[in-house]
Design a protein around this motif. Structure first.
Motif, PDB file in Angstrom:
ATOM      1  N   CYS A  52     -24.243 -16.927  22.364  1.00 15.69           N
ATOM      2  CA  CYS A  52     -24.657 -15.745  22.881  1.00 15.69           C
ATOM      3  C   CYS A  52     -25.974 -15.383  22.787  1.00 15.69           C
ATOM      4  O   CYS A  52     -26.898 -15.942  21.790  1.00 15.69           O
ATOM      5  N   THR A  53     -26.855 -14.514  23.315  1.00 16.80           N
ATOM      6  CA  THR A  53     -28.046 -13.902  23.192  1.00 16.80           C
ATOM      7  C   THR A  53     -27.658 -12.644  22.195  1.00 16.80           C
ATOM      8  O   THR A  53     -27.027 -11.788  22.760  1.00 16.80           O
ATOM      9  N   SER A  97     -31.861  -1.491  28.724  1.00 20.14           N
ATOM     10  CA  SER A  97     -31.202  -3.077  28.816  1.00 20.14           C
ATOM     11  C   SER A  97     -30.193  -2.929  29.226  1.00 20.14           C
ATOM     12  O   SER A  97     -28.905  -3.993  29.123  1.00 20.14           O
ATOM     13  N   GLU A 135     -27.973  -2.904  32.006  1.00 24.97           N
ATOM     14  CA  GLU A 135     -27.591  -3.755  32.967  1.00 24.97           C
ATOM     15  C   GLU A 135     -27.618  -5.177  32.415  1.00 24.97           C
ATOM     16  O   GLU A 135     -26.468  -5.982  32.790  1.00 24.97           O
ATOM     17  N   THR A 136     -28.559  -5.760  31.439  1.00 23.82           N
ATOM     18  CA  THR A 136     -28.443  -6.784  31.079  1.00 23.82           C
ATOM     19  C   THR A 136     -27.387  -7.184  30.182  1.00 23.82           C
ATOM     20  O   THR A 136     -26.754  -7.847  30.374  1.00 23.82           O
ATOM     21  N   THR A 196     -23.915  -7.303  31.808  1.00 19.78           N
ATOM     22  CA  THR A 196     -23.555  -8.647  32.703  1.00 19.78           C
ATOM     23  C   THR A 196     -24.016  -9.882  32.095  1.00 19.78           C
ATOM     24  O   THR A 196     -23.586 -10.953  32.724  1.00 19.78           O
ATOM     25  N   SER A 197     -24.545  -9.763  30.850  1.00 20.04           N
ATOM     26  CA  SER A 197     -24.909 -11.255  30.416  1.00 20.04           C
ATOM     27  C   SER A 197     -23.958 -11.546  29.135  1.00 20.04           C
ATOM     28  O   SER A 197     -23.010 -10.551  28.726  1.00 20.04           O
ATOM     29  N   PHE A 198     -24.101 -12.853  28.983  1.00 24.71           N
ATOM     30  CA  PHE A 198     -23.074 -13.061  27.190  1.00 24.71           C
ATOM     31  C   PHE A 198     -24.054 -12.822  26.214  1.00 24.71           C
ATOM     32  O   PHE A 198     -24.962 -13.423  25.575  1.00 24.71           O
ATOM     33  N   SER A 199     -23.880 -11.436  25.676  1.00 30.36           N
ATOM     34  CA  SER A 199     -24.552 -11.011  24.759  1.00 30.36           C
ATOM     35  C   SER A 199     -23.906 -10.292  23.571  1.00 30.36           C
ATOM     36  O   SER A 199     -22.663  -9.913  23.753  1.00 30.36           O
ATOM     37  N   TYR A 207     -20.089  -3.542  25.948  1.00 31.67           N
ATOM     38  CA  TYR A 207     -20.560  -4.708  25.394  1.00 31.67           C
ATOM     39  C   TYR A 207     -20.082  -4.985  24.020  1.00 31.67           C
ATOM     40  O   TYR A 207     -20.231  -3.850  23.172  1.00 31.67           O
TER      41      TYR A 207
END
Length: 306
Positions: A40-41, A193, A195-196, A199-202, A239
């Motif tokens: 992930c990030t 951040s 939205e990021t 929706t991201s692999f974080s 998240y």
């Protein structure tokens, strides 16, 4: 299951940081693995010494890391590491580690915003590293090791091994394509951040200033209201996140809401104390118990708090 934790011989981070979390990186890697988050990030909104980000990059558990730092000198140092490596190393080589240099750099400690000063980012970065390596306990706002009289057996240069620091800088600079560094407030950055992150692999690793001793250790410490604001913010985030804190009754109170995992751990380092530090790891993920090898009195390891 918990991850077996073994400290590295030499830390990746060139910074001496109060409550540095290099030992926690192996535990966090286990959390990532347990929750299918490897690759992930990683967002680290209180970068500080960035030990967790750097070690997880080295281990290959995260693809990239996004670091945020509020202290302008610490931010400028990391920016220089990843964007101006050669010039930073050359400046370290040329810098006399003396009390005269310490006094000369004092105005840099008054800078509050690296974008609103006559200093370049590189100059601020050098000042941040210099104070970190020459001040008591690595605290940028503290006085010099040995005092201004330099009458102690330990002089101002005793924690500034240039060859080692430059070696560490060049090692971590190799991660530059996988690192973003931002200056600013942690919660504001996470809000921007949203939205990021949604929706991201974080994954977000949060290491805020200590509740009990934060004012003594950090130039940008938190008030009780700040700690409340952070807890309130994290409570509403869907998240994956993990938080590390000093084990204080107020922190347990703030994070005593449903669906959180709380794990007491021992970190075998000393922060203005002769005792092993007990901390809390708190997360909205399933977090395993830490595992350790051998005798806690002899190894820098993590163990279940009794």
């Amino acid at each position: 299951m918990g991850r077996n934790l073994t400290p590295r011989r030499e830390p990746l981070s060139p910074l001496r940081y109060p409550g540095g979390k290099a030992l926690l990186a192996a535990y966090v890697s286990g959390v990532l693995e347990e929750n299918y988050l490897s690759g992930c990030t990683l967002f680290e909104p209180f970068a500080g010494g960035a030990s967790v980000s750097l070690e997880l990059l080295r281990l290959g558990f995260v693809a990239e890391t996004v670091m945020v730092e509020r202290d302008p000198l610490v931010y400028a140092f990391w920016h220089s590491v990843f964007n101006d490596t050669d010039a930073l190393c050359a400046a370290i080589e040329a810098c006399p580690v003396t009390l005269d240099t310490w006094k000369l750099l004092q105005p840099a400690r008054e800078v509050d915003d690296p974008a609103q000063t006559e200093y370049t980012t590189l100059q601020l970065g050098i000042a941040g590293l210099f104070f970190n390596r020459t001040n008591f306990s690595g605290i940028i706002g503290a006085g010099p090791i040995g005092g201004e009289s330099q009458s102690s057996n330990y002089k101002i240069d005793c924690r500034f091994n240039k060859a080692k620091v430059i070696r560490q800088i060049r090692t971590v600079a190799a991660f530059a394509p996988r690192v973003q560094i931002h200056f600013g407030d942690a919660i504001q950055f996470l809000q921007a951040s949203a939205e990021t992150l949604a929706t991201s692999f974080s994954f977000v690793y949060v290491d805020p200033p200590y509740y009990a001793q934060g004012k003594k250790l950090y130039r940008h410490s938190y008030t009780d209201a700040d700690h409340v604001a952070l807890a309130t913010f994290l409570r509403d985030q869907g998240y994956p996140w993990l938080l590390s804190y000093d084990d204080h009754p107020r922190i347990r109170e703030l994070y005593a809401f449903n669906q959180l995992q709380l794990q007491p751990i021992y970190l075998d380092y000393k922060v203005k104390s002769n005792r092993r530090a007990q901390e809390l790891v708190i997360s909205n993920l399933v977090i395993p118990p830490p595992v350790y090898d051998g005798d806690l009195s002899q190894q820098a390891s993590l163990a279940l708090a009794q």
